[in-house]
Design a protein around this motif. Structure first.
Motif, short mmCIF file in Angstrom:
data_model
loop_
_atom_site.label_atom_id
_atom_site.label_comp_id
_atom_site.label_asym_id
_atom_site.label_seq_id
_atom_site.Cartn_x
_atom_site.Cartn_y
_atom_site.Cartn_z
N VAL A 119 0.83 -1.23 0.00
CA VAL A 119 0.00 0.00 0.00
C VAL A 119 0.86 1.27 0.00
O VAL A 119 0.75 2.11 -0.89
CB VAL A 119 -0.97 0.01 1.20
N ARG A 137 2.91 1.98 -3.14
CA ARG A 137 2.06 2.25 -4.32
C ARG A 137 1.57 3.70 -4.28
O ARG A 137 1.58 4.40 -5.29
CB ARG A 137 0.85 1.30 -4.37
N ILE A 138 1.13 4.13 -3.10
CA ILE A 138 0.62 5.50 -2.97
C ILE A 138 1.76 6.49 -3.22
O ILE A 138 1.61 7.46 -3.95
CB ILE A 138 -0.05 5.70 -1.59
N ALA A 158 2.55 6.64 -6.90
CA ALA A 158 1.56 7.41 -7.66
C ALA A 158 1.81 8.91 -7.49
O ALA A 158 1.73 9.69 -8.45
CB ALA A 158 0.14 7.05 -7.18
#
Ligand SMILES: NC(=O)c1ccc[n+]([C@@H]2O[C@H](COP(=O)([O-])OP(=O)(O)OC[C@H]3O[C@@H](n4cnc5c(N)ncnc54)[C@H](O)[C@@H]3O)[C@@H](O)[C@H]2O)c1
Length: 295
Positions: free
Chosen positions: A193, A196-197, A200
């Motif tokens: 998590v 990935r954030i 991005a």
């Protein structure tokens, strides 16, 4: 096995992550062994931990006797078989290469007791890629600590389709005893998590910069001032290393084949020039030796 049955933890790899995970374990009351193939890495780990724990005592975070008790529970080993033969839980934190980790897991299977749980601290390799070199896929799990583990209070506990509920719960409870906030991820996904954030955010920040919308310094300021981020995305790339950012994107691209996941041209260019961030004194920003030392 139940969480209370975990008494002995072995950490494999005493690099940036491993030595601090081992200290968290010893501070949490576990008999802890830290193993590495390089004697110099073990020596480095011991002296760094002595420094950090002495600072903790000076700051009043722990008492002298708590420090002494934790060090009494921590042992340093070169021999893998000796290091894991009595372990209830093993946390692997060796070099981020699938082949190296597979080899380690195969040896763990050979030397560790049947009940032992195998956790990997990998940031990118999901545990099911390692589980099949063991005969205990139900006892294999990711415990993803963040850098530096003695500071960052979060662990992503990731289960694969093979990981049992028992193993997942034990990993969660061990994190709690180590004084870390553990979060369960119910399915595997590349990057988990947090990364990935972060990925991005970085992708969008570089896109805006490459489009000429704003300078990278101003994008960092917006993230800090308007979004209350403690550090901007370009500053963070400098902190963790532009080579690391490139490596993570290459891994993701290999997995997805999506051209949007390819490493950014401007990052590739900087890596080619050896501008890797704080560790080389120059990345997006320039760092004087004193500033690098103080941060
Ligand atoms: N550095 C980070 O920011 C970070 C954050 C979260 C997770 N991780 C993960 O933690 C793991 C370790 O990363 P690191 O930054 O500590 O790496 P590192 O290079 O600092 O340390 C790796 C250590 O593993 C040792 N090693 C290599 N092969 C070994 C073997 N076969 N047996 C025993 N020891 C062996 C090396 O001697 C070295 O001391 C990686 O999987 C990485 O993805 C790193």
């Amino acid at each position: 096995m139940q969480s209370n049955d975990v008494k002995r933890i072995t950490v494999i790899g005493s690099g940036q992550m491993g030595h601090q995970i081992a200290m968290l374990s010893a501070l949490g009351g576990y008999e802890t062994i830290i193993q590495d193939v390089r004697e110099s890495a073990l020596k480095d780990a011991a002296s760094k931990l002595e420094d950090i724990m002495s600072k903790w005592v000076t700051k009043g975070k722990i008492s002298d006797s708590q420090k002494a008790a934790a060090f009494a529970r921590l042992q340093f080993y070169l021999d893998l078989e000796d290091a894991v033969k009595d372990a209830d839980l093993i946390i692997e934190a060796v070099t981020e290469k699938l082949d190296v980790k597979k080899e380690v897991f195969a040896k763990l299977e050979q030397f560790a007791p049947r009940h032992t749980i195998f956790a990997t601290n990998s940031s990118t390799i999901v545990n099911s890629l390692l589980a099949h070199v063991t005969s205990r896929p139900d006892k294999v799990v990711n415990m993803h600590f963040f850098f530096p583990p003695l500071v960052m209070d979060c662990v992503e506990v990731v289960r694969s389709e093979y990981t049992s509920e028992e193993t997942t719960q034990i990993a969660m409870d061990v994190c709690q005893k180590m004084n870390r906030t553990a979060i369960r991820l119910e399915k595997e996904i590349s990057g988990f998590v947090a990364n990935r954030i972060l990925g991005a955010l970085q992708k969008e920040a570089v896109y805006l910069y490459e489009q000429g919308i704003a300078d990278y310094k101003d994008i960092d300021i917006i993230c800090r001032k308007a979004l209350a981020h403690p550090i901007g995305p370009f500053e963070l790339m400098d902190l963790s290393g532009l080579d690391v950012a490139k490596f993570v994107m290459e891994q993701r691209y290999q997995e997805t084949g999506n051209p949007e996941d390819k490493p950014f041209d401007c990052v590739v260019e900087k890596v080619k020039k050896g501008e890797l961030g704080r560790k080389t004194g120059k990345g997006w920003y320039e760092y004087s030796p004193e500033k690098v030392k103080n941060n």
